[in-house]
Design a protein around this motif. Structure first.
Motif, PDB file in Angstrom:
ATOM      1  N   LEU A 129       0.850  -1.179   0.000  1.00  0.00           N
ATOM      2  CA  LEU A 129       0.000   0.000   0.000  1.00  0.00           C
ATOM      3  C   LEU A 129       0.893   1.238   0.000  1.00  0.00           C
ATOM      4  CD1 LEU A 129      -2.593  -1.155   2.690  1.00  0.00           C
ATOM      5  CD2 LEU A 129      -3.026  -0.910   0.242  1.00  0.00           C
ATOM      6  N   ALA A 130       0.636   2.142  -0.928  1.00  0.00           N
ATOM      7  CA  ALA A 130       1.533   3.288  -1.109  1.00  0.00           C
ATOM      8  C   ALA A 130       1.651   4.122   0.159  1.00  0.00           C
ATOM      9  CB  ALA A 130       1.021   4.151  -2.264  1.00  0.00           C
ATOM     10  N   ARG A 131       0.587   4.278   0.894  1.00  0.00           N
ATOM     11  CA  ARG A 131       0.603   5.177   2.050  1.00  0.00           C
ATOM     12  C   ARG A 131       1.370   4.614   3.246  1.00  0.00           C
ATOM     13  NH1 ARG A 131      -1.732   9.590   0.975  1.00  0.00           N
ATOM     14  NH2 ARG A 131      -3.245   9.692  -0.712  1.00  0.00           N
ATOM     15  N   THR A 132       1.740   3.345   3.208  1.00  0.00           N
ATOM     16  CA  THR A 132       2.550   2.807   4.297  1.00  0.00           C
ATOM     17  C   THR A 132       4.015   3.181   4.139  1.00  0.00           C
ATOM     18  OG1 THR A 132       2.964   0.703   3.154  1.00  0.00           O
ATOM     19  CG2 THR A 132       0.983   0.846   4.536  1.00  0.00           C
ATOM     20  N   GLY A 133       4.384   3.682   2.960  1.00  0.00           N
ATOM     21  CA  GLY A 133       5.769   4.088   2.731  1.00  0.00           C
ATOM     22  C   GLY A 133       6.751   2.934   2.786  1.00  0.00           C
ATOM     23  N   GLY A 134       6.269   1.719   2.557  1.00  0.00           N
ATOM     24  CA  GLY A 134       7.152   0.560   2.604  1.00  0.00           C
ATOM     25  C   GLY A 134       7.541   0.137   3.999  1.00  0.00           C
ATOM     26  N   ARG A 135       6.937   0.732   5.016  1.00  0.00           N
ATOM     27  CA  ARG A 135       7.250   0.380   6.404  1.00  0.00           C
ATOM     28  C   ARG A 135       6.274  -0.676   6.900  1.00  0.00           C
ATOM     29  NH1 ARG A 135       6.968   5.755   9.656  1.00  0.00           N
ATOM     30  NH2 ARG A 135       7.608   4.334  11.336  1.00  0.00           N
ATOM     31  N   PRO A 136       6.720  -1.588   7.746  1.00  0.00           N
ATOM     32  CA  PRO A 136       5.835  -2.653   8.236  1.00  0.00           C
ATOM     33  C   PRO A 136       4.751  -2.120   9.161  1.00  0.00           C
ATOM     34  CG  PRO A 136       7.960  -2.748   9.347  1.00  0.00           C
ATOM     35  CD  PRO A 136       8.096  -1.735   8.259  1.00  0.00           C
ATOM     36  N   VAL A 137       3.627  -2.814   9.171  1.00  0.00           N
ATOM     37  CA  VAL A 137       2.515  -2.440  10.044  1.00  0.00           C
ATOM     38  C   VAL A 137       2.183  -3.622  10.961  1.00  0.00           C
ATOM     39  CG1 VAL A 137       1.556  -0.817   8.379  1.00  0.00           C
ATOM     40  CG2 VAL A 137       0.757  -3.179   8.379  1.00  0.00           C
TER      41      VAL A 137
END
Length: 213
Positions: free
Chosen positions: A171-179
């Motif tokens: 998802l683009a809005r996660t900025g490639g960071r894990p959730v």
């Protein structure tokens, strides 16, 4: 994002809208064989249908009011295009539901969001109704050192999916960071949660040494 990237995204969105309308008319939802579908359109449907009805009323009204033939034709084309486009938006939500199968959960919002979460990545699910700030479909929130991503419909979600370990989602809005948690909208959140819990239990039974690895 570059201008070329914006153009590509706009073209992809346009094509997705028309494909969705075609699938909806043909009654061909995008649900793979063996998967169970769970809708999320009920909250948005009244709003979208209101715009559809208003547009349908506006088309003949404008045609009747304008005395200039060229202007009537131009606005007729624009009006019909807008009406079909909104139907495509509504159809996209109908033909791209969330699905659950042997592999896990697939979270969608029309054709614009498509996230797969395997069973081994899910540790718990629960029904929890939340309001989401803003009007965006995908919203990322930081809460006590944890990151949660919401795939909302009409600024709300109804199901929380807690992840076993932080996971990078496409998802683009996660900025490639894990959730750490995924939240999604569902028309029948209790039914979706029951199915997910059954899937989690079934996967754990089939892979009893999963936690040991």
């Amino acid at each position: 994002m570059s201008a070329a990237g914006l153009v590509r995204r706009a073209v992809a969105f346009e094509l997705g809208t028309w494909r969705s309308l075609g699938r909806w008319v043909a009654r061909r939802p995008d649900v793979p064989a063996g998967a169970e579908a769970f809708g999320y359109v009920s909250a948005a449907a009244p709003v979208l249908w209101t715009f559809v009805v208003l547009s349908a009323v506006e088309i003949p009204l404008v045609d009747w009011l304008l005395p200039w033939p060229a202007a009537r034709v131009a606005l007729l084309v624009v009006g019909v295009y807008g009406l079909l486009w909104m139907l495509g938006m509504l159809g996209g939500m109908h033909v791209h539901p969330h699905t659950v199968d042997d592999e896990g959960l697939r979270v969608r919002n029309s054709f614009a969001v498509d996230v797969r979460v395997p069973w081994e990545a899910i540790t718990a699910v629960r029904v929890r109704r939340r309001s989401v700030e803003g009007s965006r479909t995908v919203v990322v929130a930081e809460e006590g050192g944890r990151r949660a991503v919401s795939v909302a419909v009409v600024a709300s979600t109804q199901v929380d999916v807690e992840l076993r370990t932080p996971l990078v989602l496409p998802l683009a809005r996660t900025g490639g960071r894990p959730v750490d948690e995924l939240r999604l909208a569902a028309d029948d959140p209790a039914a979706l949660v029951r199915r997910l819990r059954a899937g989690i239990a079934g996967h754990a039974a089939a892979t009893p040494d999963a936690d040991a690895r």
